[in-house]
Design an enzyme around this catalytic site. Sequence first.
Site, mmCIF file in Angstrom:
data_model
loop_
_atom_site.group_PDB
_atom_site.id
_atom_site.type_symbol
_atom_site.label_atom_id
_atom_site.label_comp_id
_atom_site.label_asym_id
_atom_site.label_seq_id
_atom_site.Cartn_x
_atom_site.Cartn_y
_atom_site.Cartn_z
ATOM 1 C CD1 TRP A 123 41.670 39.894 33.410
ATOM 2 C CD2 TRP A 123 40.029 39.534 34.876
ATOM 3 N NE1 TRP A 123 41.553 41.029 34.178
ATOM 4 C CE2 TRP A 123 40.547 40.839 35.087
ATOM 5 C CE3 TRP A 123 38.974 39.100 35.681
ATOM 6 C CZ2 TRP A 123 40.056 41.696 36.087
ATOM 7 C CZ3 TRP A 123 38.493 39.940 36.667
ATOM 8 C CH2 TRP A 123 39.026 41.226 36.854
ATOM 9 C CG ASP A 173 40.816 50.451 28.631
ATOM 10 O OD1 ASP A 173 40.479 49.467 29.332
ATOM 11 O OD2 ASP A 173 40.072 51.451 28.485
ATOM 12 C CD GLU A 176 41.448 44.631 33.736
ATOM 13 O OE1 GLU A 176 40.738 45.342 34.459
ATOM 14 O OE2 GLU A 176 42.631 44.365 33.997
ATOM 15 C CD GLU A 332 39.391 48.985 41.677
ATOM 16 O OE1 GLU A 332 40.249 48.438 40.964
ATOM 17 O OE2 GLU A 332 38.254 48.500 41.877
#
Length: 379
Positions: A123, A173, A176, A332
Amino acid sequence: MTETTSVPVHAEQAALRTLARSSVKLILQLQDSSGAYPASPSFSAYAGYSWFRDGAFIADGMSAAGEIESASRFFDWCSQILIAREEQIERIVARADAGEPVPDGEMLATRFTFGGEEGTDEWWDFQLDGYGTWLWAVAEHASRHGLNLERWSGSIRLSVDYLLSSWQRPCFDWWEEHSEQVHVSTLGCIAAGLRAIADAGVCDESRMAPMRSALDEIIATIEQRGITEGHLAKWLGSSEVDASLAATIAPLGVFAASGLIGSRTVDAIAAQLTIDGGTHRYLADTFFGGGQWPLLSCFLGLAYAAAGDRHRALDLLNWAASTASAEGALPEQVGGHLLDPTMTQEWVERWGSVAQPLLWSHAMYIRLAVELEILEVQA
């Protein structure tokens, strides 16, 4: 921004209130027994994880709605993670003080499993914004409900030390992305957290002066290098705008909505990134085709509300509500207006359909509904 179709005010507000109430219930139902807020219960890339940043904004929404225990449990979860990493934080601070900062991979993670562990899958993990956001949110929560911050004082001090040592570092940020840059929204989150803790007086004198000094330096850095054409920029030296910058105006309050920087930033986000009430992240966005995000429309709505423009704030809340599924799940993002439709399928094949529900979307909807006095606060 195109205004929404006129409907009877009472009917409109009743529908908005119903979605806000169901959003509170959904978050309560999905909150883990550990206190963590799942980012999304079923989206492949998010399932099983909670973010400090997203979760702090979720907790703030729940706190604003009067769900004191829910928010406090999330802050307990954050606190436990930080206390468990006290030695790691002390090492990071010591190395920074010695002029030999640790590599990005040894900094604190941005997301954790509900059990408080780092993930095992790859990640984009080094992000500073969440540690500032949780400080701001826990201080807001305590102030709002008359709670004693001593409950979280140990982890607050660790977070302050971590941010004081590292706020100048480039990192990923909110999205990602762009780990090579120092992002203005990240600096805003850090500034909001340090200011809230300094104002709360929870830290000892040895930290108060460094906090105030760092806060002044962060604001000066933004004003000198993080502004383009009068509005806040995506990162230091950038000429672009990013919708996450609305948060620095409201609810974080780093820049006043009525001030020149705040008002010009709101204007830039509305003019460049908002179509018919739906707000894009930034113009070059290709994630799932670069759709419009309900949570960003709500952040922009909070900025308008802070400036006294209830009409525009309500328009944005209405648009966010219009993205909910028949079951009341907010996504989202939505694909009604895509910046790069050619990229949609690539992300679908990689991670599946867009996250829905996304708890952060529900929380920002709640927060704006409370601000507009559409959702009554539980006593």
